[in-house]
Design a protein around this motif. Sequence first.
Motif, PDB file in Angstrom:
ATOM      1  N   VAL A   1       0.865  -1.181   0.000  1.00  0.00           N
ATOM      2  CA  VAL A   1       0.000   0.000   0.000  1.00  0.00           C
ATOM      3  C   VAL A   1       0.898   1.226   0.000  1.00  0.00           C
ATOM      4  O   VAL A   1       1.813   1.326   0.832  1.00  0.00           O
ATOM      5  CB  VAL A   1      -0.920   0.020   1.233  1.00  0.00           C
ATOM      6  CG1 VAL A   1      -1.679   1.341   1.319  1.00  0.00           C
ATOM      7  CG2 VAL A   1      -1.897  -1.145   1.192  1.00  0.00           C
ATOM      8  N   GLY A   2       0.661   2.149  -0.910  1.00  0.00           N
ATOM      9  CA  GLY A   2       1.440   3.384  -0.929  1.00  0.00           C
ATOM     10  C   GLY A   2       1.124   4.230   0.294  1.00  0.00           C
ATOM     11  O   GLY A   2      -0.027   4.281   0.739  1.00  0.00           O
ATOM     12  N   HIS A   3       2.124   4.897   0.853  1.00  0.00           N
ATOM     13  CA  HIS A   3       1.888   5.692   2.064  1.00  0.00           C
ATOM     14  C   HIS A   3       0.889   6.826   1.823  1.00  0.00           C
ATOM     15  O   HIS A   3       0.266   7.320   2.754  1.00  0.00           O
ATOM     16  CB  HIS A   3       3.212   6.262   2.587  1.00  0.00           C
ATOM     17  CG  HIS A   3       3.806   7.317   1.702  1.00  0.00           C
ATOM     18  ND1 HIS A   3       4.598   7.005   0.616  1.00  0.00           N
ATOM     19  CD2 HIS A   3       3.710   8.664   1.733  1.00  0.00           C
ATOM     20  CE1 HIS A   3       4.978   8.128   0.024  1.00  0.00           C
ATOM     21  NE2 HIS A   3       4.460   9.146   0.670  1.00  0.00           N
ATOM     22  N   TYR A   4       0.722   7.233   0.562  1.00  0.00           N
ATOM     23  CA  TYR A   4      -0.207   8.303   0.233  1.00  0.00           C
ATOM     24  C   TYR A   4      -1.637   7.785   0.016  1.00  0.00           C
ATOM     25  O   TYR A   4      -2.577   8.564  -0.131  1.00  0.00           O
ATOM     26  CB  TYR A   4       0.253   9.050  -1.027  1.00  0.00           C
ATOM     27  CG  TYR A   4       0.576   8.139  -2.184  1.00  0.00           C
ATOM     28  CD1 TYR A   4      -0.422   7.644  -3.003  1.00  0.00           C
ATOM     29  CD2 TYR A   4       1.884   7.757  -2.445  1.00  0.00           C
ATOM     30  CE1 TYR A   4      -0.136   6.795  -4.054  1.00  0.00           C
ATOM     31  CE2 TYR A   4       2.182   6.912  -3.497  1.00  0.00           C
ATOM     32  CZ  TYR A   4       1.177   6.424  -4.294  1.00  0.00           C
ATOM     33  OH  TYR A   4       1.460   5.577  -5.334  1.00  0.00           O
ATOM     34  N   ASP A   5      -1.811   6.444  -0.030  1.00  0.00           N
ATOM     35  CA  ASP A   5      -3.150   5.873  -0.208  1.00  0.00           C
ATOM     36  C   ASP A   5      -3.847   5.803   1.151  1.00  0.00           C
ATOM     37  O   ASP A   5      -3.565   4.929   1.965  1.00  0.00           O
ATOM     38  CB  ASP A   5      -3.058   4.463  -0.819  1.00  0.00           C
ATOM     39  CG  ASP A   5      -2.683   4.498  -2.285  1.00  0.00           C
ATOM     40  OD1 ASP A   5      -3.245   5.342  -3.000  1.00  0.00           O
ATOM     41  OD2 ASP A   5      -1.828   3.704  -2.694  1.00  0.00           O
TER      42      ASP A   5
ATOM     43  N   TRP B   1      -8.177  -0.432   1.817  1.00  0.00           N
ATOM     44  CA  TRP B   1      -7.157   0.285   1.052  1.00  0.00           C
ATOM     45  C   TRP B   1      -7.159  -0.170  -0.402  1.00  0.00           C
ATOM     46  O   TRP B   1      -7.545  -1.301  -0.711  1.00  0.00           O
ATOM     47  CB  TRP B   1      -5.752  -0.001   1.588  1.00  0.00           C
ATOM     48  CG  TRP B   1      -5.349   0.693   2.821  1.00  0.00           C
ATOM     49  CD1 TRP B   1      -4.768   1.923   2.957  1.00  0.00           C
ATOM     50  CD2 TRP B   1      -5.465   0.175   4.147  1.00  0.00           C
ATOM     51  NE1 TRP B   1      -4.516   2.194   4.268  1.00  0.00           N
ATOM     52  CE2 TRP B   1      -4.944   1.130   5.023  1.00  0.00           C
ATOM     53  CE3 TRP B   1      -5.970  -1.028   4.667  1.00  0.00           C
ATOM     54  CZ2 TRP B   1      -4.906   0.944   6.395  1.00  0.00           C
ATOM     55  CZ3 TRP B   1      -5.947  -1.215   6.034  1.00  0.00           C
ATOM     56  CH2 TRP B   1      -5.414  -0.233   6.876  1.00  0.00           C
ATOM     57  N   PHE B   2      -6.680   0.708  -1.254  1.00  0.00           N
ATOM     58  CA  PHE B   2      -6.322   0.353  -2.620  1.00  0.00           C
ATOM     59  C   PHE B   2      -4.891  -0.164  -2.562  1.00  0.00           C
ATOM     60  O   PHE B   2      -3.996   0.493  -2.026  1.00  0.00           O
ATOM     61  CB  PHE B   2      -6.426   1.582  -3.522  1.00  0.00           C
ATOM     62  CG  PHE B   2      -5.852   1.398  -4.892  1.00  0.00           C
ATOM     63  CD1 PHE B   2      -6.392   0.485  -5.777  1.00  0.00           C
ATOM     64  CD2 PHE B   2      -4.739   2.136  -5.301  1.00  0.00           C
ATOM     65  CE1 PHE B   2      -5.854   0.311  -7.046  1.00  0.00           C
ATOM     66  CE2 PHE B   2      -4.197   1.981  -6.552  1.00  0.00           C
ATOM     67  CZ  PHE B   2      -4.766   1.056  -7.430  1.00  0.00           C
TER      68      PHE B   2
ATOM     69  N   PHE C   1      -7.133  14.736 -11.434  1.00  0.00           N
ATOM     70  CA  PHE C   1      -7.091  14.917  -9.995  1.00  0.00           C
ATOM     71  C   PHE C   1      -5.828  14.284  -9.437  1.00  0.00           C
ATOM     72  O   PHE C   1      -5.310  13.299  -9.964  1.00  0.00           O
ATOM     73  CB  PHE C   1      -8.332  14.294  -9.329  1.00  0.00           C
ATOM     74  CG  PHE C   1      -9.596  15.049  -9.626  1.00  0.00           C
ATOM     75  CD1 PHE C   1      -9.742  16.367  -9.237  1.00  0.00           C
ATOM     76  CD2 PHE C   1     -10.651  14.429 -10.288  1.00  0.00           C
ATOM     77  CE1 PHE C   1     -10.914  17.067  -9.507  1.00  0.00           C
ATOM     78  CE2 PHE C   1     -11.818  15.116 -10.556  1.00  0.00           C
ATOM     79  CZ  PHE C   1     -11.952  16.443 -10.162  1.00  0.00           C
ATOM     80  N   LEU C   2      -5.345  14.824  -8.337  1.00  0.00           N
ATOM     81  CA  LEU C   2      -4.088  14.383  -7.752  1.00  0.00           C
ATOM     82  C   LEU C   2      -4.143  12.923  -7.303  1.00  0.00           C
ATOM     83  O   LEU C   2      -5.120  12.486  -6.698  1.00  0.00           O
ATOM     84  CB  LEU C   2      -3.742  15.264  -6.546  1.00  0.00           C
ATOM     85  CG  LEU C   2      -3.418  16.727  -6.864  1.00  0.00           C
ATOM     86  CD1 LEU C   2      -3.410  17.543  -5.588  1.00  0.00           C
ATOM     87  CD2 LEU C   2      -2.068  16.828  -7.557  1.00  0.00           C
ATOM     88  N   LEU C   3      -3.078  12.191  -7.561  1.00  0.00           N
ATOM     89  CA  LEU C   3      -3.003  10.805  -7.137  1.00  0.00           C
ATOM     90  C   LEU C   3      -2.961  10.706  -5.625  1.00  0.00           C
ATOM     91  O   LEU C   3      -3.478   9.759  -5.029  1.00  0.00           O
ATOM     92  CB  LEU C   3      -1.745  10.127  -7.716  1.00  0.00           C
ATOM     93  CG  LEU C   3      -1.834   9.527  -9.122  1.00  0.00           C
ATOM     94  CD1 LEU C   3      -2.003  10.618 -10.160  1.00  0.00           C
ATOM     95  CD2 LEU C   3      -0.588   8.708  -9.419  1.00  0.00           C
TER      96      LEU C   3
END
Length: 376
Positions: free
Chosen positions: A195-199, A210-211, A306-308
Motif C-alpha cells: 500500500v502506498g503511504h499516500y493511499d 485500502w487500494f 485529480f491528484l493521485l
Amino acid sequence: MTKMSNLPRDLAEEVLSKVPLTSLRKVRSTCKEWKTLSKRRSFAKKHLGQASVGAAHKVVMMMDLRIYLMSINLDNKNVESCIKREGELISGSDEVDVSRVFHCDGLLLFIPKDSTRVVLCNPYSGQTRFIESTFYFRNWWNYSYALGYEKSSRSCSRKYKVLRFITVTDFVECKIYDTSSDSWRFLDPPRGWRVGHYDRGLSLKGNTYWFANKKRSDKSDGDRSFLVCFDFTRERFGQPLPLPFEPFDEDTVSLSSVREEQLAVLFQRWDSLELEIWVTTKIEPESVTWNTKVFLQVNMSLQFQFLLTAASFFIDEEKKVAMVFNKNKERLLVNRNVAYIIGVDGSLREADLGDSNDKNCYPLACSYVPSLAKLT
C-alpha cells in the motif's frame, strides 16, 4: 434577569442544544455547570438531534495543516455557498500542524507533523488521548495508519484500535495499538502486495479498506490492483477484493463511504482523463459486490487530472453528483484549494476553498458523524 447558570436543567439543555458543534468547547470552558450538563447523555441526544434536523452533510477537512468542520448543502444554487467552513474542530489544533486525519465512529485520529506521537480524540465529548509511538525508520512520514474497532457479540461497547504499518517493496513493520491496554503490539504482516503511504485507508463499519498493488516482482496470475481490508476484530488483513476496473500506476484512485454502509471508489485514467465512480452493493472484509451500473462516468472536458495523492470525495446519490476536493487546475494557482462539483450529466462547477500557505498541503476530507464513543 435570570442567569443562564440558574436555569432549570431541562431549559438549559434546550438552550445549549442550539449551540453549533464547533462552539461546544467554549461552552464547556464557560462554567463548571455547563461543562457537566454538556456531557450528559440526555443533552447529547438532544444536541445531536437538533444538529441533524435539516442539516447539511458534515465533513471533516484537513486544509493548510488544520482540521475544520465543513457543512455541504448541494441544494444551494449558489456554488460558493454549497460548502461552508463552520470552524476548527480539534481543541488545540491551532498549536499543532496536522499532516493527516482519519475518522471512524465519531472519533478522529490525526497525525501531527514532525511529531513522535499520534492523537486520538472525540471532538464532540472533548476526550483526547496522546499515543506515544516509536519509529524505527527515519522516513516516519511514510507510515500508513488506520482507525477501527473490535466488534463484540457480548457487549454493545466497542474497543477502538489504531493500526500502523510501513511498506517499501513489501511490509517491513506492522503494529496495532489497543485503547483498552494503552499499548502497541507487533502483528505478522501480509506478503506479496503493498500500500502506498499516500493511499489513505477508508474506515467502514469498524474495518479499514485500502487500494493495494502486487509487488512488481510478482508475475503470478490475477489482478495487479485490488482492495484489501484490515479486520480489527480478527486483527488481520483479508484476501484481495476485486475492483470493477484495472488501473495503472499513473491513474487516480480514491475511496469514500456512502451513508457509512457502502464503499465508493473514484477512478480517473491518466491518458483519457475519463472519470468513473463505482459503488458497492455489499462490502465485507472477505467479499465485495459492485453495482453493475457505474454511478458516474464523465469525460473531463477541461482536461486535468485529480491528484493521485489526494482527490478525496463524496457522492450524493439522490442529487446524482460528486464533490471532489483538489488543488486548482490552473498552474498559476497551485496554492488554491477547490471543491469540484461534478454531475452525472458531465456538468462541472467549482467552489473556492481559499489558499494554503504550502502548495504541497492538499485539502483532504472525510464524512463526519459526531458520537458519544468513549476512548476506553
